[in-house]
Design a protein around this motif. Structure first.
Motif, mmCIF file in Angstrom:
data_model
loop_
_atom_site.group_PDB
_atom_site.id
_atom_site.type_symbol
_atom_site.label_atom_id
_atom_site.label_comp_id
_atom_site.label_asym_id
_atom_site.label_seq_id
_atom_site.Cartn_x
_atom_site.Cartn_y
_atom_site.Cartn_z
ATOM 1 N N MET A 214 -5.958 -18.629 27.003
ATOM 2 C CA MET A 214 -6.158 -19.918 26.348
ATOM 3 C C MET A 214 -7.439 -20.587 26.834
ATOM 4 O O MET A 214 -8.126 -21.270 26.057
ATOM 5 N N PHE A 215 -7.773 -20.400 28.115
ATOM 6 C CA PHE A 215 -9.012 -20.968 28.635
ATOM 7 C C PHE A 215 -10.218 -20.352 27.938
ATOM 8 O O PHE A 215 -11.147 -21.065 27.532
ATOM 9 N N ILE A 216 -10.217 -19.034 27.796
ATOM 10 C CA ILE A 216 -11.310 -18.354 27.090
ATOM 11 C C ILE A 216 -11.367 -18.815 25.637
ATOM 12 O O ILE A 216 -12.449 -19.041 25.076
ATOM 13 N N THR A 217 -10.181 -18.989 25.031
ATOM 14 C CA THR A 217 -10.125 -19.475 23.640
ATOM 15 C C THR A 217 -10.780 -20.841 23.525
ATOM 16 O O THR A 217 -11.544 -21.107 22.586
ATOM 17 N N MET A 218 -10.497 -21.713 24.466
ATOM 18 C CA MET A 218 -11.086 -23.052 24.441
ATOM 19 C C MET A 218 -12.603 -22.991 24.579
ATOM 20 O O MET A 218 -13.326 -23.734 23.890
ATOM 21 N N ILE A 219 -13.096 -22.118 25.443
ATOM 22 C CA ILE A 219 -14.545 -21.997 25.616
ATOM 23 C C ILE A 219 -15.203 -21.549 24.313
ATOM 24 O O ILE A 219 -16.233 -22.095 23.887
ATOM 25 N N PRO B 232 -2.502 -18.358 30.338
ATOM 26 C CA PRO B 232 -3.428 -19.476 30.598
ATOM 27 C C PRO B 232 -4.893 -19.058 30.605
ATOM 28 O O PRO B 232 -5.763 -19.797 30.122
ATOM 29 N N ALA B 233 -5.178 -17.859 31.133
ATOM 30 C CA ALA B 233 -6.559 -17.374 31.127
ATOM 31 C C ALA B 233 -7.035 -17.114 29.708
ATOM 32 O O ALA B 233 -8.179 -17.418 29.349
#
Length: 440
Positions: free
Chosen positions: A9-14, A6-7
């Protein structure tokens, strides 16, 4: 990994948001300025008397020929660039093609605005990826962002743009990993055009609809099939038009750069018979059809003819806006034969031709929601699916890949470009197949 993912994917989204917003702003601004220039110049030339329009067509053809053949801006399309994982379709080609598209439409050539805009926006996206030293596979995602930004900028439909940039790449496959950056880029481009450039968009909200009827649903599906066949005729006309002009050039030993001028002369001569409604984008014809006016039963055929001559002779332009015009005119014409309201018929016909000729049924349905509102949803879905299936494995975008056939009785090799695909007809449950090649 399940705790770390999840972390990640969060960085990927940013990261996606940052790059996609940048592409949306840059590409959206560029496409919006192109659209403003096109609307301004088209307004000037569109107001000219017909004799001046006739003189302008061969001049525009000659300028197209000089730009496209003398400068030799040979480059793959944006779709092909995505499939080659970001190999840029760019160099010096995109300014020349952008100018050629502007000349085509301003001089009266019957074509569209999305293809050149997608090429230019994709070029800018790849250029941004190159500046930031982004890997080729990720650069392919950026090109998709550029395609979506161009669509949202031109048509004011950011939701459709997010899916269209993915769906147009291949039949039977959507790269969902591209969806988030594509959506962000399309929204950013739309907001830039709406709030900063004040780009006007036209929506055809259909408010008065009868209560749901199975009979009407079947009629709209039948109309979708008819308009899907109009899309088939559009695809074939462009292909055969190009071949015909190639034969003429070889027989007369003409240099390639003169062929658009020849096409301009033919279109100018056609104005002795046909009205000027079929020149350029033909948006007044679309508006008339969408408001229930009488556009003429064969108007969609004449528009197909004008586009085939324009693009077949070598003018540079897109094919998406002609799909909208052809579909609305065909739907308006055949609606009366099926006992359908002409406004509903034009709306269904427009989306059916897009679904068929571009092989983008999901995008076509979403476009219906954004342009017409939710009240037509089931009818538009029926028209889009019918058009998508009836056309078979054909498309105006020849660089589309094919992953899954549209029928259980059709076999093909997955992952092959549509223009290179070989289709095998399965004979029921036996192992024998009949083999034939697509016309291109």
């Amino acid at each position: 990994m399940k705790y770390i993912e999840p972390a990640v994917m969060f960085i990927t989204m940013i990261v996606y948001v940052a790059i996609a917003v940048l592409i949306g702003i840059v590409a959206g601004t560029t496409v919006g300025l192109f659209l403003k220039a096109l609307n301004f110049l088209s307004g000037k030339t569109g107001a000219l008397p017909v004799p001046y329009k006739m003189l302008l067509l061969p001049v525009g053809g000659l300028l197209n020929g000089l730009l496209l053949y003398k400068m030799k801006p040979g480059a793959p399309s944006a779709i092909a660039a995505v499939h080659s994982e970001g190999e840029p379709p760019f160099d010096r080609s995109f300014p020349a093609k952008y100018l050629a598209a502007l000349i085509t439409l301003v001089s009266g050539g019957s074509a569209g605005k999305f293809g050149p805009s997608a090429h230019f926006a994709g070029s800018l996206a790849a250029w941004i990826g190159k500046i930031f030293h982004i890997q080729p596979f990720l650069r392919a995602q950026l090109i998709v962002c550029g395609i979506s930004a161009a669509f949202a900028s031109l048509f004011g439909a950011p939701v459709t743009a997010a899916v269209f940039g993915l769906e147009v790449l291949a039949i039977g496959s959507i790269r969902h990993q591209f969806l988030f950056p594509s959506a962000v880029s399309g929204i950013a481009a739309f907001e830039v055009n709406k709030r900063l450039l004040h780009t006007p968009y036209e929506y055809f909200m259909i408010h008065a609809m009868p209560s749901f009827s199975v009979l009407l649903l079947l009629k709209v599906a039948a109309l979708g099939m008819i308009c899907g066949l109009a899309g088939w005729l559009f695809v074939e006309s462009i292909e055969q038009g190009g071949r015909l002009f190639s034969v003429v050039r070889e027989k007369l030993h003409l240099p390639p750069f003169l062929m658009p001028c020849v096409g301009g002369m033919l279109i100018a001569a056609a104005l002795f018979i046909f009205p000027a409604d079929f020149l350029g984008l033909s948006l007044p014809l679309l508006d008339k059809a969408m408001h229930g006016g009488h556009v003429g039963f064969f108007a969609f055929l004449w528009k197909i003819l004008f586009v085939a001559v324009t693009l077949g002779s070598g003018f540079y332009g897109g094919t998406f806006t002609p799909q909208l015009v052809i579909g609305s005119a065909a739907g308006n014409a055949f609606a009366a034969l099926l006992g359908i309201n002409p406004v509903l018929g034009a709306a269904a016909g427009m989306l059916a031709v897009v679904s068929a000729a571009s092989n983008t049924p999901v995008s076509a349905v979403l476009l219906g929601y954004e342009l017409y509102g939710h009240v037509t949803g089931m009818y538009m879905l029926a028209a889009c699916i019918a058009g998508y299936l009836i056309i078979g494995h054909r498309s105006v975008y020849r660089d589309q890949l094919v992953y899954d056939p549209k029928s259980l009785w059709v076999q093909l090799e997955p992952g092959v470009e549509l223009r290179k695909e070989s289709i095998r007809l399965s004979s029921g449950t036996s192992n024998q197949t009949g083999r034939f090649h697509l016309p291109w």
